[in-house]
Enzyme design. Sequence first.
Site, PDB file in Angstrom:
ATOM      1  N   ILE A 106      13.758  12.997 -23.501  1.00 53.23           N
ATOM      2  CA  ILE A 106      13.609  14.219 -22.709  1.00 53.23           C
ATOM      3  C   ILE A 106      12.135  14.612 -22.666  1.00 53.23           C
ATOM      4  O   ILE A 106      11.410  14.441 -23.646  1.00 53.23           O
ATOM      5  CB  ILE A 106      14.495  15.356 -23.284  1.00 53.23           C
ATOM      6  CG1 ILE A 106      14.673  16.488 -22.283  1.00 53.23           C
ATOM      7  CG2 ILE A 106      13.964  15.871 -24.616  1.00 53.23           C
ATOM      8  CD1 ILE A 106      15.817  17.446 -22.639  1.00 53.23           C
ATOM      9  N   CYS A 107      11.705  15.076 -21.490  1.00 51.53           N
ATOM     10  CA  CYS A 107      10.327  15.550 -21.322  1.00 51.53           C
ATOM     11  C   CYS A 107      10.399  16.922 -20.651  1.00 51.53           C
ATOM     12  O   CYS A 107      11.345  17.662 -20.872  1.00 51.53           O
ATOM     13  CB  CYS A 107       9.504  14.548 -20.512  1.00 51.53           C
ATOM     14  SG  CYS A 107      10.100  14.303 -18.820  1.00 51.53           S
ATOM     15  N   TYR A 108       9.433  17.258 -19.841  1.00 49.75           N
ATOM     16  CA  TYR A 108       9.427  18.561 -19.167  1.00 49.75           C
ATOM     17  C   TYR A 108      10.405  18.610 -17.996  1.00 49.75           C
ATOM     18  O   TYR A 108      11.231  19.513 -17.910  1.00 49.75           O
ATOM     19  CB  TYR A 108       8.020  18.897 -18.649  1.00 49.75           C
ATOM     20  CG  TYR A 108       6.981  18.960 -19.733  1.00 49.75           C
ATOM     21  CD1 TYR A 108       6.813  20.115 -20.488  1.00 49.75           C
ATOM     22  CD2 TYR A 108       6.180  17.859 -20.008  1.00 49.75           C
ATOM     23  CE1 TYR A 108       5.861  20.169 -21.491  1.00 49.75           C
ATOM     24  CE2 TYR A 108       5.226  17.907 -21.005  1.00 49.75           C
ATOM     25  CZ  TYR A 108       5.069  19.061 -21.743  1.00 49.75           C
ATOM     26  OH  TYR A 108       4.134  19.110 -22.739  1.00 49.75           O
ATOM     27  N   PHE A 160      13.643  19.015 -20.088  1.00 52.59           N
ATOM     28  CA  PHE A 160      14.019  20.150 -20.923  1.00 52.59           C
ATOM     29  C   PHE A 160      14.195  21.421 -20.104  1.00 52.59           C
ATOM     30  O   PHE A 160      15.026  22.264 -20.442  1.00 52.59           O
ATOM     31  CB  PHE A 160      12.997  20.385 -22.041  1.00 52.59           C
ATOM     32  CG  PHE A 160      13.457  21.434 -23.009  1.00 52.59           C
ATOM     33  CD1 PHE A 160      14.436  21.148 -23.946  1.00 52.59           C
ATOM     34  CD2 PHE A 160      12.947  22.727 -22.959  1.00 52.59           C
ATOM     35  CE1 PHE A 160      14.898  22.117 -24.823  1.00 52.59           C
ATOM     36  CE2 PHE A 160      13.396  23.703 -23.831  1.00 52.59           C
ATOM     37  CZ  PHE A 160      14.370  23.399 -24.770  1.00 52.59           C
TER      38      PHE A 160
END
Length: 107
Positions: free
Chosen positions: A63-65, A92
């Site tokens: 998961i990232c931004y 996220f």
Amino acid sequence: MEQFEAISIEQAHSRWQEGGVVVDIRDPQSFAAAHVPGATHLTNETLSDFVRGADFEAPVMVICYHGISSRNAAQYLISLGFDSVYSIDGGFEAWQNRYPQDTQAQA
């Protein structure tokens, strides 16, 4: 699996509830402010420790931004020998919007 698979927030949440591994590649401040409970903060500094202690057969969700950077990180984990790696579409931001009850700040 030779390439990562992109999965939806709902698929990721379901796998997380079943004990799936989540690695968060956002910056330290963002991770400290809020993250998926139980997620590992994966950085250049923590990568070798994560790989050393990892079960390469266990599915890993990245998961990232917003679900963009996680794609490169997921492909990199595949290249290291992980069997099943997933990039979480929407990142996220989408997770926090959809499942605000399933986020936590760093203690």
